[in-house]
Design an enzyme around this catalytic site. Structure first.
Site, PDB file in Angstrom:
ATOM      1  N   GLU A  69      51.638  55.178  98.851  1.00  0.00           N
ATOM      2  CA  GLU A  69      50.384  55.925  99.260  1.00  0.00           C
ATOM      3  C   GLU A  69      49.914  56.638  98.015  1.00  0.00           C
ATOM      4  OE1 GLU A  69      52.907  55.396 103.144  1.00  0.00           O
ATOM      5  OE2 GLU A  69      52.981  56.098 101.064  1.00  0.00           O
ATOM      6  N   PRO A 273      65.754  47.949  93.855  1.00  0.00           N
ATOM      7  CA  PRO A 273      65.920  48.568  95.382  1.00  0.00           C
ATOM      8  C   PRO A 273      64.635  49.554  95.455  1.00  0.00           C
ATOM      9  CG  PRO A 273      67.833  48.737  93.991  1.00  0.00           C
ATOM     10  CD  PRO A 273      66.896  48.221  92.895  1.00  0.00           C
ATOM     11  N   GLY A 320      58.552  53.172  88.169  1.00  0.00           N
ATOM     12  CA  GLY A 320      57.084  53.331  87.325  1.00  0.00           C
ATOM     13  C   GLY A 320      56.992  52.100  86.772  1.00  0.00           C
ATOM     14  N   ASN A 345      54.641  46.222  99.871  1.00  0.00           N
ATOM     15  CA  ASN A 345      53.354  45.907  99.231  1.00  0.00           C
ATOM     16  C   ASN A 345      53.468  44.471  98.238  1.00  0.00           C
ATOM     17  OD1 ASN A 345      50.586  45.532  97.994  1.00  0.00           O
ATOM     18  ND2 ASN A 345      51.018  47.166  96.400  1.00  0.00           N
ATOM     19  N   GLU A 348      50.817  43.796  94.810  1.00  0.00           N
ATOM     20  CA  GLU A 348      51.223  44.329  93.496  1.00  0.00           C
ATOM     21  C   GLU A 348      51.770  42.871  92.786  1.00  0.00           C
ATOM     22  OE1 GLU A 348      53.382  47.741  91.374  1.00  0.00           O
ATOM     23  OE2 GLU A 348      53.717  47.384  93.357  1.00  0.00           O
TER      24      GLU A 348
END
Length: 436
Positions: A69, A273, A320, A345, A348
């Protein structure tokens, strides 16, 4: 008061009582989790809205519970700041990974804090301390006491990038006495799809508009993509990634790995993971499977060395760097979709030009999954053995993979624009007299 009002009131009292009784257990769980993720032990009083700095009244309050989010919120915040350069932001989270990622969104005059537990006293203190002009809750955050307190304080609430799966809607019906009044207090829901909008209206949200999915507006990080592509260039074989994996999926993946009919040399398996506290457990599973492992966290800035390039499995144990992992992969399997968890998601991977194989469970991204399948950016498999067999077929067909990679990037680009649409609606509410 009508009977329905009495029932709703009693339901919220019961809900609040249960939360108050559960508060010590909730705090104990956070402390226990903080042993593995220290971020959960930071700013402890904020969980109950006790102490800490206050935001200057009139800021935009945006709640992004977790990492996904927060990533989606980033493009919305950028669009809002472009419209209102002097925007002040109150940013709240529920998880350590969300809070860590959220720091990058802060500018001078902004404030970041935990969203307090949904007890009446905590949410009332939170709103009194910060006095935001408008609240934006990302995706599915519907908290009965928070919404009641916001209404009482005159704070309009927008549910942005809103989604509601069929499964969640069914669960909500079982608790309609407490959730429907909460939904009715939402000023505006900006839904990802027509199906989400329909279910949100049925749940009681009075005003719903379809605005699209912010995650299409997320662009791949070019530097990270290049980093992953450089890792891939050091190998003389393809890379099959499984990203955002959840508990149970890695064990099934590794159990099926040895029996895959690879056409030529077996690819390197890259496992990423979903939760960082599971990195060591997944490394142990790879060791138990008898496969040679190299962990991203041991490479440093130099990237994979000769030993890493000889490994059979890479473990993506960094935060990241998802664009780098997709940049390194020729093909990916979507974690969270091979257990009944609804998937994660998939947009991406498409933005990075990495085609993806979906498992049977994608209800969290149902609209995006169906679009990706229809537009040639993804395939679906019934289980992990079938997904690996399909991967073996695809990795042996370079032209097919190239076409799918191009389709994935086109799919990602075709559905952009949600950030501008949402920023327009939120900006209008933020500048209206009711939000001042």
């Amino acid at each position: 008061m009508p009977a329905a009002g009495w029932r709703a009131g009693l339901a919220r009292v019961a809900y609040s009582t249960l939360l108050r009784l559960a508060t010590p257990l909730y705090l104990a769980r956070l402390w226990w989790r903080g042993a593995r993720e220290p971020g959960y032990r930071s700013a402890w009083p904020e969980r109950l809205a006790l102490g800490g700095p206050a935001q200057t009244p009139g800021a935009l309050w945006l709640h992004a519970v977790s990492l996904g989010e927060t990533k989606a919120a980033a493009v919305l915040v950028d669009a809002l700041r472009a419209r209102q350069p002097g925007l002040r932001l109150l940013l709240t989270h529920g998880t350590a990974t969300g809070r860590e990622a959220g720091r990058a969104l802060l500018r001078e005059g902004d404030l970041q804090t935990w969203l307090p537990f949904d007890t009446p006293g905590a949410v009332r203190r939170f709103l009194q301390r910060h006095r935001p002009a408008l609240g934006v809750l990302m995706e599915t955050e519907v908290w009965p006491n928070l919404l009641q307190a916001a209404e009482a304080a005159g704070v309009p609430i927008v549910l942005a990038n809103a989604r509601l799966s069929e499964r969640s809607a069914g669960r909500g019906e079982r608790f309609a006495a407490v959730l429907r009044p909460a939904a009715q207090r939402i000023t505006l829901a900006l839904a990802q799809s027509e199906d989400d909008a329909r279910r949100l209206r049925q749940a009681g949200v009075p005003q719903v508009e379809v605005a699209g999915n912010l995650k299409y507006d997320l662009r791949a990080d070019a530097a990270l993509l290049a980093r992953g592509q450089a890792w891939r260039a050091r190998l003389g074989r393809p890379v099959l990634a499984m990203t955002n994996t959840r508990d149970g999926e890695e064990a099934r993946l590794l159990a099926a790995w040895r029996g895959v009919p690879w056409r030529g040399a077996a690819p390197l398996l890259l496992i990423v993971p979903r939760h960082p506290q599971r990195f060591d457990a997944v490394a142990a599973l790879v060791a138990q499977a008898g496969l040679r492992l190299s962990r991203r966290g041991t490479w440093g800035d130099a990237g994979p060395g000769a030993d890493a390039c000889q490994a059979e499995v890479w473990l993506g144990d960094s935060l990241g760097e998802m664009s780098a992992y997709y940049g390194a992969a020729d093909l990916a399997l979507l974690g969270g979709s091979f257990e009944p968890l609804g998937g994660h998601n998939l947009i991406e991977s498409a933005a990075c030009g990495c085609p993806i194989v979906l498992g049977p469970s994608t209800f969290n991204f149902a609209d995006a999954a169906e679009r990706a399948l229809a537009e040639g950016a993804a395939w679906r498999a019934a289980d992990l053995p079938q997904a690996l067999a399909l991967a073996a077929e695809l990795l042996a067909d370079a032209s097919r993979l190239t076409g799918a990679a191009q389709a994935a990037q086109a799919f990602s680009a075709r559905h952009r624009g949600a950030a501008e649409r949402m920023a327009g609606r939120i900006g209008a509410l933020l500048t209206s007299p009711a939000a001042r």
